[in-house]
Design an enzyme around this catalytic site. Structure first.
Site, PDB file in Angstrom:
ATOM      1  N   CYS A  50       0.835  -1.212   0.000  1.00 28.46           N
ATOM      2  CA  CYS A  50       0.000   0.000   0.000  1.00 28.46           C
ATOM      3  C   CYS A  50       0.869   1.262   0.000  1.00 28.46           C
ATOM      4  O   CYS A  50       0.551   2.250  -0.665  1.00 28.46           O
ATOM      5  CB  CYS A  50      -0.919   0.024   1.220  1.00 28.46           C
ATOM      6  SG  CYS A  50      -2.029  -1.396   1.298  1.00 28.46           S
ATOM      7  N   ARG A  91      -7.879  -4.444  -3.102  1.00 28.07           N
ATOM      8  CA  ARG A  91      -7.451  -3.265  -3.884  1.00 28.07           C
ATOM      9  C   ARG A  91      -8.446  -3.056  -5.019  1.00 28.07           C
ATOM     10  O   ARG A  91      -8.260  -3.558  -6.125  1.00 28.07           O
ATOM     11  CB  ARG A  91      -6.034  -3.485  -4.437  1.00 28.07           C
ATOM     12  CG  ARG A  91      -5.015  -3.716  -3.348  1.00 28.07           C
ATOM     13  CD  ARG A  91      -3.613  -3.940  -3.865  1.00 28.07           C
ATOM     14  NE  ARG A  91      -2.823  -4.598  -2.851  1.00 28.07           N
ATOM     15  CZ  ARG A  91      -2.277  -3.993  -1.800  1.00 28.07           C
ATOM     16  NH1 ARG A  91      -2.410  -2.696  -1.642  1.00 28.07           N
ATOM     17  NH2 ARG A  91      -1.593  -4.670  -0.904  1.00 28.07           N
TER      18      ARG A  91
HETATM   19  C1  BEZ Z   1       0.552  -4.640   1.865  1.00 23.52           C
HETATM   20  O1  BEZ Z   1       1.762  -4.853   1.905  1.00 23.52           O
HETATM   21  O2  BEZ Z   1       0.080  -3.572   1.470  1.00 23.52           O
HETATM   22  C2  BEZ Z   1      -0.371  -5.706   2.325  1.00 23.52           C
HETATM   23  C3  BEZ Z   1      -0.034  -7.016   2.081  1.00 23.52           C
HETATM   24  C4  BEZ Z   1      -0.880  -8.028   2.516  1.00 23.52           C
HETATM   25  C5  BEZ Z   1      -2.052  -7.709   3.192  1.00 23.52           C
HETATM   26  C6  BEZ Z   1      -2.393  -6.387   3.396  1.00 23.52           C
HETATM   27  C7  BEZ Z   1      -1.545  -5.377   2.971  1.00 23.52           C
END
Ligand code: BEZ
Length: 237
Positions: free
Chosen positions: A55, A138
Site C-alpha cells: 500500500c 485493492r
Molecule cells: C501490503 O503490503 O500492502 C499488504 C499485504 C498483505 C495484506 C495487506 C496489505
C-alpha cells in the site's frame, strides 16, 4: 417454528450503475460522494491497510502521478477501513521517512477516507470475504462526471496495481466518449481505434461516421486512425 437464519446480503455496484452515495470523513475534510465531484472524473480506490508495504508503494506512486491525473480532469480518492489518525500518521511517515524508486518527500494531498465501520467498503463491494473479512481488497472504481461507474478493477492483497494502466483507462474512456469509438487491446493515444458496428459497444448510431480513412477487415471489424494530438487536446481541455 421457523428457523431464524441471519443472512447478510452483500451487493456490489456494477459498470453503468450510479456510484452509491455516501458521506465520509477524510484526511482532507468532510466528503459528500459523488456529489462533490460532479463535472469531474474520479478514481475511488481502496487499499487493505495503512502501514503496510505494498500500500505504501501504491500511495507513493499514485501521489507522484496526481498532477498527471489532474491534467485529464481526474481526482483521486483513497479508502481503507483504518481510522483518521492512523491515516494521518501513515501519510506523515511516508513523507518523512520513505524513499522508494527515486520517490521521496512524497506528500499525499488527495483525500483518504476513514471507514472504520466498513459502511463504504461494503457499499462498493470492497470487502471480499474469500480474500479478507477485515480489510478491503485493492478495488478501483472509475466514475465519470455524471457520477456513473464506467470501469471497475480489482486486485488481491498481494499485488500492487499498475498505475500506468489506471491512467490509460481514464484517457481511453474519455477519448472513446469524445470520438464515439472503442479502443482495441492495449490502445494508447496515437493508435488506431475501433469503429464499432452501429448500436454495439454502447456507441449510438448517430455517432457513427463512415469515412474514407476507415479500414474494414469484415463487417464487424473496422478501424480508423485517431490522431494523438486530437486525443490529448480532447482529454486535456
Ligand atoms: C501490503 O503490503 O500492502 C499488504 C499485504 C498483505 C495484506 C495487506 C496489505
Amino acid at each position: 417454528m421457523e428457523e431464524n437464519v441471519e443472512k447478510q446480503v452483500f451487493s456490489m455496484p456494477r459498470i453503468g450503475d450510479k456510484a452509491p452515495d455516501f458521506k465520509a470523513v477524510t484526511t482532507q475534510g468532510d466528503m459528500n460522494f459523488p456529489a462533490d465531484y460532479k463535472g469531474e472524473w474520479v478514481i475511488l480506490f481502496s487499499h487493505p491497510a495503512d502501514f503496510t508495504p505494498v500500500c505504501t508503494s501504491e500511495f507513493m506512486t499514485f501521489a507522484s502521478m496526481q498532477e498527471k491525473f489532474a491534467e485529464v480532469n481526474t481526482k483521486l480518492v483513497g479508502l481503507s477501513v483504518d481510522g483518521l489518525y492512523s491515516h494521518i500518521a501513515w501519510l506523515r511517515t511516508i513523507k518523512e521517512k520513505i524513499e522508494y524508486k527515486g520517490m521521496k518527500d512524497v506528500e499525499v494531498t488527495f483525500p483518504l477516507i476513514e471507514d472504520i465501520t466498513m459502511e463504504v467498503a461494503n457499499k462498493y463491494g470492497m470487502i471480499q470475504p474469500g480474500e479478507a473479512t477485515t480489510k478491503a481488497v485493492r478495488a478501483v472504481f472509475f466514475i465519470d462526471p455524471e457520477g456513473i461507474i464506467r470501469t471497475i478493477i480489482y486486485y488481491p492483497l498481494s499485488l500492487g496495481r499498475n498505475f500506468d494502466e489506471l491512467y490509460r483507462v481514464v484517457v481511453a474512456l474519455q477519448a472513446a466518449d469524445e470520438f464515439g469509438v472503442a479502443m482495441p487491446a492495449d490502445w494508447r493515444p496515437g493508435d488506431d481505434v475501433i469503429v464499432p458496428p452501429a448500436g454495439s459497444c454502447g456507441v449510438a448510431k448517430d455517432r457513427m461516421e463512415a469515412k474514407d480513412d476507415m479500414k474494414c477487415y469484415d463487417w464487424f471489424f473496422c478501424t480508423k486512425p485517431l490522431d494523438e494530438k486530437k486525443v490529448w487536446d480532447a482529454v486535456k481541455k
